[in-house]
Design a protein around this motif. Sequence first.
Motif, PDB file in Angstrom:
ATOM      1  N   ILE A   1      10.662  -5.076   1.823  1.00 16.27           N
ATOM      2  CA  ILE A   1      10.094  -3.649   2.263  1.00 16.27           C
ATOM      3  C   ILE A   1       9.277  -3.739   3.525  1.00 16.27           C
ATOM      4  O   ILE A   1       8.407  -4.653   3.682  1.00 16.27           O
ATOM      5  N   LEU A   2       9.636  -2.803   4.416  1.00 16.41           N
ATOM      6  CA  LEU A   2       9.056  -2.868   5.819  1.00 16.41           C
ATOM      7  C   LEU A   2       8.240  -1.648   5.972  1.00 16.41           C
ATOM      8  O   LEU A   2       8.919  -0.397   5.685  1.00 16.41           O
ATOM      9  N   THR A   3       7.006  -1.718   6.393  1.00 21.06           N
ATOM     10  CA  THR A   3       6.252  -0.639   6.268  1.00 21.06           C
ATOM     11  C   THR A   3       5.732  -0.511   7.862  1.00 21.06           C
ATOM     12  O   THR A   3       5.911  -1.613   8.570  1.00 21.06           O
ATOM     13  N   GLU A   4       4.687   0.308   7.914  1.00 16.22           N
ATOM     14  CA  GLU A   4       4.340   0.193   9.374  1.00 16.22           C
ATOM     15  C   GLU A   4       3.090  -0.885   9.745  1.00 16.22           C
ATOM     16  O   GLU A   4       3.097  -1.270  10.913  1.00 16.22           O
ATOM     17  N   GLU A   5       2.598  -1.253   8.498  1.00 13.87           N
ATOM     18  CA  GLU A   5       1.560  -2.261   8.801  1.00 13.87           C
ATOM     19  C   GLU A   5       2.229  -3.504   8.584  1.00 13.87           C
ATOM     20  O   GLU A   5       1.513  -4.565   9.260  1.00 13.87           O
TER      21      GLU A   5
ATOM     22  N   ASN B   1       0.773  -1.275   0.064  1.00 13.90           N
ATOM     23  CA  ASN B   1      -0.025  -0.135  -0.019  1.00 13.90           C
ATOM     24  C   ASN B   1       0.722   1.342   0.042  1.00 13.90           C
ATOM     25  O   ASN B   1       0.290   2.352   0.619  1.00 13.90           O
ATOM     26  N   VAL B   2       2.166   1.173  -0.375  1.00 13.48           N
ATOM     27  CA  VAL B   2       2.868   2.465  -0.483  1.00 13.48           C
ATOM     28  C   VAL B   2       3.553   2.373  -1.800  1.00 13.48           C
ATOM     29  O   VAL B   2       3.732   1.247  -2.454  1.00 13.48           O
ATOM     30  N   THR B   3       3.793   3.451  -2.468  1.00 11.89           N
ATOM     31  CA  THR B   3       4.611   3.605  -3.723  1.00 11.89           C
ATOM     32  C   THR B   3       6.180   3.617  -3.550  1.00 11.89           C
ATOM     33  O   THR B   3       6.612   4.151  -2.797  1.00 11.89           O
ATOM     34  N   ILE B   4       6.591   2.698  -4.249  1.00  9.11           N
ATOM     35  CA  ILE B   4       8.122   2.277  -4.083  1.00  9.11           C
ATOM     36  C   ILE B   4       9.109   3.190  -5.141  1.00  9.11           C
ATOM     37  O   ILE B   4       8.530   3.224  -6.569  1.00  9.11           O
ATOM     38  N   ASN B   5       9.674   3.643  -4.688  1.00  7.32           N
ATOM     39  CA  ASN B   5      10.727   4.479  -5.589  1.00  7.32           C
ATOM     40  C   ASN B   5      11.172   3.648  -6.744  1.00  7.32           C
ATOM     41  O   ASN B   5      11.669   2.494  -6.483  1.00  7.32           O
ATOM     42  N   PRO B   6      11.079   4.099  -8.092  1.00  7.92           N
ATOM     43  CA  PRO B   6      11.511   3.174  -9.086  1.00  7.92           C
ATOM     44  C   PRO B   6      13.210   2.769  -8.889  1.00  7.92           C
ATOM     45  O   PRO B   6      13.649   1.737  -9.196  1.00  7.92           O
ATOM     46  N   LEU B   7      14.010   3.640  -8.506  1.00  3.21           N
ATOM     47  CA  LEU B   7      15.412   3.331  -8.320  1.00  3.21           C
ATOM     48  C   LEU B   7      15.499   2.234  -7.079  1.00  3.21           C
ATOM     49  O   LEU B   7      16.318   1.308  -7.406  1.00  3.21           O
ATOM     50  N   HIS B   8      14.627   2.032  -6.180  1.00  2.00           N
ATOM     51  CA  HIS B   8      14.761   1.081  -5.237  1.00  2.00           C
ATOM     52  C   HIS B   8      14.221  -0.184  -5.905  1.00  2.00           C
ATOM     53  O   HIS B   8      14.668  -1.388  -5.412  1.00  2.00           O
ATOM     54  N   LEU B   9      12.992  -0.036  -6.814  1.00  2.00           N
ATOM     55  CA  LEU B   9      12.508  -1.357  -7.459  1.00  2.00           C
ATOM     56  C   LEU B   9      13.971  -1.641  -8.450  1.00  2.00           C
ATOM     57  O   LEU B   9      14.124  -3.117  -8.417  1.00  2.00           O
TER      58      LEU B   9
ATOM     59  N   LEU C   1      22.531  -9.276  -7.617  1.00  2.00           N
ATOM     60  CA  LEU C   1      23.940  -9.228  -7.320  1.00  2.00           C
ATOM     61  C   LEU C   1      24.280  -7.842  -6.319  1.00  2.00           C
ATOM     62  O   LEU C   1      25.025  -7.560  -6.102  1.00  2.00           O
ATOM     63  N   HIS C   2      22.833  -6.995  -5.808  1.00  2.00           N
ATOM     64  CA  HIS C   2      23.122  -5.957  -5.341  1.00  2.00           C
ATOM     65  C   HIS C   2      23.487  -6.205  -3.596  1.00  2.00           C
ATOM     66  O   HIS C   2      23.191  -7.257  -3.118  1.00  2.00           O
ATOM     67  N   PRO C   3      24.600  -5.569  -3.369  1.00  2.00           N
ATOM     68  CA  PRO C   3      25.067  -5.628  -1.902  1.00  2.00           C
ATOM     69  C   PRO C   3      24.019  -5.300  -0.845  1.00  2.00           C
ATOM     70  O   PRO C   3      22.988  -4.919  -1.113  1.00  2.00           O
ATOM     71  N   SER C   4      24.480  -5.870   0.305  1.00  2.00           N
ATOM     72  CA  SER C   4      23.671  -5.747   1.359  1.00  2.00           C
ATOM     73  C   SER C   4      23.322  -4.111   1.545  1.00  2.00           C
ATOM     74  O   SER C   4      24.229  -3.187   1.565  1.00  2.00           O
ATOM     75  N   LEU C   5      22.179  -3.730   2.016  1.00  2.00           N
ATOM     76  CA  LEU C   5      21.830  -2.639   2.186  1.00  2.00           C
ATOM     77  C   LEU C   5      20.618  -2.293   3.254  1.00  2.00           C
ATOM     78  O   LEU C   5      19.494  -2.992   2.989  1.00  2.00           O
ATOM     79  N   PHE C   6      20.375  -1.278   3.993  1.00  2.00           N
ATOM     80  CA  PHE C   6      19.215  -1.002   4.678  1.00  2.00           C
ATOM     81  C   PHE C   6      19.133   0.638   4.488  1.00  2.00           C
ATOM     82  O   PHE C   6      19.962   1.385   4.887  1.00  2.00           O
ATOM     83  N   ASP C   7      17.912   1.032   3.756  1.00  2.00           N
ATOM     84  CA  ASP C   7      17.738   2.202   3.506  1.00  2.00           C
ATOM     85  C   ASP C   7      16.263   2.561   4.133  1.00  2.00           C
ATOM     86  O   ASP C   7      15.175   2.181   3.915  1.00  2.00           O
ATOM     87  N   VAL C   8      16.435   3.950   5.000  1.00  2.00           N
ATOM     88  CA  VAL C   8      15.263   4.139   5.688  1.00  2.00           C
ATOM     89  C   VAL C   8      14.646   5.662   4.811  1.00  2.00           C
ATOM     90  O   VAL C   8      15.286   6.279   4.451  1.00  2.00           O
ATOM     91  N   ASN C   9      13.365   5.386   4.706  1.00  2.00           N
ATOM     92  CA  ASN C   9      12.389   6.109   3.795  1.00  2.00           C
ATOM     93  C   ASN C   9      11.250   6.846   4.639  1.00  2.00           C
ATOM     94  O   ASN C   9      10.938   6.030   5.716  1.00  2.00           O
ATOM     95  N   PRO C  10      10.724   7.711   4.379  1.00  2.00           N
ATOM     96  CA  PRO C  10       9.410   8.445   4.887  1.00  2.00           C
ATOM     97  C   PRO C  10       8.385   7.189   5.164  1.00  2.00           C
ATOM     98  O   PRO C  10       7.695   7.221   6.179  1.00  2.00           O
ATOM     99  N   ASP C  11       7.936   6.423   3.945  1.00  2.00           N
ATOM    100  CA  ASP C  11       6.701   5.740   3.855  1.00  2.00           C
ATOM    101  C   ASP C  11       7.326   4.110   4.196  1.00  2.00           C
ATOM    102  O   ASP C  11       6.313   3.230   4.365  1.00  2.00           O
ATOM    103  N   TYR C  12       8.595   4.031   3.950  1.00  2.00           N
ATOM    104  CA  TYR C  12       8.728   2.525   4.180  1.00  2.00           C
ATOM    105  C   TYR C  12      10.602   2.473   4.275  1.00  2.00           C
ATOM    106  O   TYR C  12      11.186   3.328   4.027  1.00  2.00           O
ATOM    107  N   ASP C  13      10.775   1.301   4.677  1.00  2.00           N
ATOM    108  CA  ASP C  13      12.192   0.903   4.756  1.00  2.00           C
ATOM    109  C   ASP C  13      12.671   0.012   3.898  1.00  2.00           C
ATOM    110  O   ASP C  13      11.711  -1.096   3.741  1.00  2.00           O
ATOM    111  N   MET C  14      13.810  -0.092   3.298  1.00  2.00           N
ATOM    112  CA  MET C  14      14.091  -1.117   2.359  1.00  2.00           C
ATOM    113  C   MET C  14      15.236  -1.975   2.916  1.00  2.00           C
ATOM    114  O   MET C  14      16.346  -1.205   3.352  1.00  2.00           O
TER     115      MET C  14
END
Length: 266
Positions: free
Chosen positions: A53-57, A5-13, A20-33
């Motif tokens: 993707i981690l949201t409030e719900e 129920n949130v819009t994911i940034n195209p760059l995050h998609l 092969l993407h390395p490990s990453l934790f990115d905090v955003n206003p609507d969700y965390d990746m």
Amino acid sequence: MDGINVTINPLHLEDLRNELHPSLFDVNPDYDMLIVRLPVLDEGVQILSTGFILTEEGSYRFDREHNRFEALESRFEGPHRIIDQIIDRLLKGFNGYLERVADMEERLYADRAEADFMTQWLGLKRDILRVERVLARTTTVLAGVTEHYEPLERFPVDHYADLHEHTDRLLRSAVHQLSKLDYIYNFHNARTNEKMNRLIYLLTVISAIFLPLNLVVGFFGMNTGGLPFADVPAGTGYAVLLMASLFFLTSVGLLLWHRRRVTPHH
């Protein structure tokens, strides 16, 4: 995308789609990746990146094969369960590398190193080095996840601390195995050089013994007149006796020299 129920940034998609993407934790206003990259030790080393993707719900795992998000049972337990399963497989698979390194070390100490020692050593070094490089970043990311969510009351700190402890222990074990492989390589080189030095020493002794004989044979083989024993009926016997004497004297001299050289070390 498929229930989230949130819009994911195209760059995050794009990051989530990258195997092969390395490990990453990115905090955003609507969700965390969260992207966790871990080795999979089946036949050789394969690197697997798993995105969440981690949201409030709740939380969602990105299904790369179907290009969609898969809802998990809870916000924190769902990602923990998936990551824990991968780490458990990694722990079991890495034990095989520990046994292979220990077996190589034992064979080397027993002077039973196999002919393809360097091939095996290079294979182990390459695989364990890849594991170490991946775990170094993943361990840091998991520590950041724990630190970020720890103030939350519903966050299972112990579970994520356990994930971090497992990856950190694997990382330290990989570093230790790399150091052991370097020691094994140095020991193997030292033993190989020792054998080579013994062989060269033996060849030098043989050359020293036969060099006077070669000089005698060359001297008597000259196509000139007036050579010793040329007109003596028993000249061949005298020449053989001369060469036998030289052989004996050279051998005794080298033996005495060897004893004098070795005795101080004892």
